[in-house]
Design an enzyme around this catalytic site. Structure first.
Site, mmCIF file in Angstrom:
data_model
loop_
_atom_site.group_PDB
_atom_site.id
_atom_site.type_symbol
_atom_site.label_atom_id
_atom_site.label_comp_id
_atom_site.label_asym_id
_atom_site.label_seq_id
_atom_site.Cartn_x
_atom_site.Cartn_y
_atom_site.Cartn_z
ATOM 1 N N LEU A 1 20.945 53.303 25.056
ATOM 2 C CA LEU A 1 22.083 53.366 24.145
ATOM 3 C C LEU A 1 22.505 51.975 23.699
ATOM 4 O O LEU A 1 22.808 51.740 22.520
ATOM 5 C CB LEU A 1 23.248 54.094 24.840
ATOM 6 C CG LEU A 1 24.562 54.168 24.048
ATOM 7 C CD1 LEU A 1 24.372 54.989 22.786
ATOM 8 C CD2 LEU A 1 25.672 54.778 24.929
ATOM 9 N N GLU A 2 22.529 51.017 24.620
ATOM 10 C CA GLU A 2 22.896 49.647 24.266
ATOM 11 C C GLU A 2 21.883 49.032 23.286
ATOM 12 O O GLU A 2 22.257 48.331 22.340
ATOM 13 C CB GLU A 2 22.977 48.802 25.537
ATOM 14 C CG GLU A 2 24.089 49.246 26.478
ATOM 15 C CD GLU A 2 23.960 48.645 27.867
ATOM 16 O OE1 GLU A 2 24.939 48.703 28.634
ATOM 17 O OE2 GLU A 2 22.876 48.129 28.191
#
Length: 520
Positions: A412-413
């Site tokens: 996600l990052e």
């Protein structure tokens, strides 16, 4: 004139000519011609060699070689002329009947001949003469005419040759012109050297004399008392009668006073005259030793600068950024300098917390965001992750074999950082390779963005020192950061307080305590 001859019917004299009709091998030898008037007498000796028939045969289609030098005839293009066989009139006087003439044209190969008729309407034989009506390039060359006549009951013959040359038509201008020097040409000269001034003149074909010469101060070279001046003439080109002649004026040991002299080149023929002045300019001499030394020093300095840049390019780039770089804190409203993305619960986590975070915050003065430390309890992971990434100037991705495989947090990052770059924001993604990772192990988003992303490799113990290449390379990718002394002191106190509180907390409470300390 007086000639003493042996008594023979084969020998006859016609003014200055001696005829041998026919010539025999025994006629070879020396002949003396005596020229005499009332006041003087002179003798001219010449040697005759009579050749055998097989020695003068040229080829199956050509007559025997002519024993007299060929006559020269010039015919302009597209014009006509009549060719008369040389000595034909002499043969007519001595013959018992009218002589006959056969014409031949030697082909370009020089071995074979075309015998009249030449199958061309532009060349026709009129009685004993050859009439050329319209001159072509292919008509030029060597022509033979063989004269046969009857004398005292014996058939005799002799062969003469005519060399025909084609020239440009008579209608073209025939005035001479100077090709070189041109009106704006300037000759560069140097003192105490030999100077050459070149003059070239074009002389169209004209059956007259022509001349090209130099004058110095209005005097021809033969009238100068200064023997330093001389000339050399030569023919440069000959084209259908037009010739380009060159005259080179040589000046030995050129002196300063020679610059003030007047040099003129002139050409002339029967149709016209032209003259042109040669302009001179002194060459500015450069000191060769000083110039060579200066060039050598310049090359040495360039080589030295190239080596210095090749070895210390990172240091030079960091120095340039420190002087002219812009502190991004003054141009945006971001809260963090760096957001670190890594694989949780692994060896990489220890590297991030004990090495990356410590150096970036304590040594380099950057504000670092770590999700597990800075996030508040109870929040949504997705929303807080996107918020942290959006509030950071750089996303630092620590690559390892376990990255993006331990759940969805790291992935996600990474996606948030790549999307931030694609949308044209101020976020940039930096890849730190902590351990070697095969490209097959990279996620799809990382493989696509790798071309545009900077990759910094951690090399173990070699990268621990702050002066190592790893930290210099990383600083180049990070924002320009200038810390005041007060900011450095405050940052050190904050880190010490965090360490003290961490010693009294359990591992499960680490993220909450860190966030509380920062907010405090």
């Amino acid at each position: 004139m007086m000639m003493i001859l042996t008594c023979s019917l084969r020998l006859s004299k016609d003014r200055e000519r001696l005829w041998l009709q026919p010539a025999h091998a025994t006629d070879s030898g020396q002949y003396i011609c005596m020229l005499r008037n009332k006041s003087s007498c002179s003798k001219i000796a010449m040697r005759l060699k009579v050749l055998q028939h097989d020695e003068v045969i040229q080829g199956p289609s050509c007559p025997p070689l002519a024993t007299v030098a060929p006559a020269q005839v010039v015919i302009p293009q597209q014009e006509g002329k009549i060719l008369n066989c040389p000595n034909l009139q002499d043969a007519t006087k001595m013959a018992d009947s009218k002589p006959t003439v056969t014409w031949y044209h030697v082909k370009k190969d020089g071995l074979t001949c075309d015998r009249y008729p030449f199958w061309s309407p532009n060349r026709q034989q009129k009685e004993a003469s050859l009439q050329v009506y319209v001159m072509m390039d292919s008509y030029q060359g060597l022509y033979y005419c063989t004269v046969r006549y009857l004398r005292r009951g014996q058939v005799l013959n002799f062969t003469r040759s005519i060399n025909v040359t084609v020239v440009y038509p008579s209608s073209v201008p025939k005035e001479p012109s100077i090709l070189n020097p041109t009106w704006d040409q300037v000759f560069t000269v140097k003192r105490d050297t030999k100077v050459r001034l070149v003059c070239r003149g074009l002389f169209p074909y004209l059956n007259s004399s022509w001349e090209i010469w130099w004058t110095v101060d209005g005097k021809t070279l033969d009238k100068l008392t200064d023997h330093r001046f001389s000339k050399v003439n030569r023919q440069v080109k000959y084209d259908y009668g037009d010739r380009i002649e060159e005259s080179v004026l040589l000046i030995q040991d050129f002196q300063a006073e020679d610059l003030s002299r007047e040099y003129n080149c002139s050409v002339r023929n029967d149709r016209g005259f032209e003259t042109r002045r040669a302009q001179l300019k002194e060459e500015v001499s450069l000191p060769s030793v000083e110039l060579g030394c200066g060039l050598g020093v310049t090359l040495l300095l360039m080589l030295l600068l190239f080596v210095l840049y090749h070895v210390f390019w990172l240091e030079l780039l960091l120095l340039y950024r420190s002087w002219f770089g812009t502190d991004e804190r003054h141009t945006d409203d971001k809260e963090y300098d760096v957001y670190i993305s890594y694989a949780r619960n692994s060896e990489e986590e220890q590297f991030v917390l004990s090495t990356l975070r410590r150096v970036l915050e304590n040594e380099l003065g950057y504000s670092v965001c770590i999700f597990d430390r800075d996030s508040l309890p109870g929040g949504t992971i997705t929303d807080e992750t996107l918020s942290f990434v959006a509030r950071s100037r750089r996303l630092l991705v620590v690559l390892s074999p376990g990255y993006a495989s331990q759940g969805s947090q790291a992935l996600l990052e990474l996606k948030a950082g790549i999307d931030g770059m694609a949308l044209g924001g101020h976020l940039r993604v930096i890849l730190v390779q902590y351990k070697p990772v095969h490209r097959q192990g990279w996620v799809r988003e990382l493989r696509r963005a790798r071309v545009a992303l900077a990759l910094v490799r951690w090399q173990g113990d070699k990268s621990k020192e702050l002066s190592s290449r790893f930290w210099k390379r990383l600083r180049v990718e990070l924002p320009v950061r200038r810390l005041s002394s007060r900011e450095v002191e405050g940052s050190s106190k904050e880190v010490a307080l965090m360490r003290l509180m961490s010693q009294n907390s359990t591992n499960s409470q680490t993220g909450l305590i860190s966030s509380t300390v920062k907010n405090h």
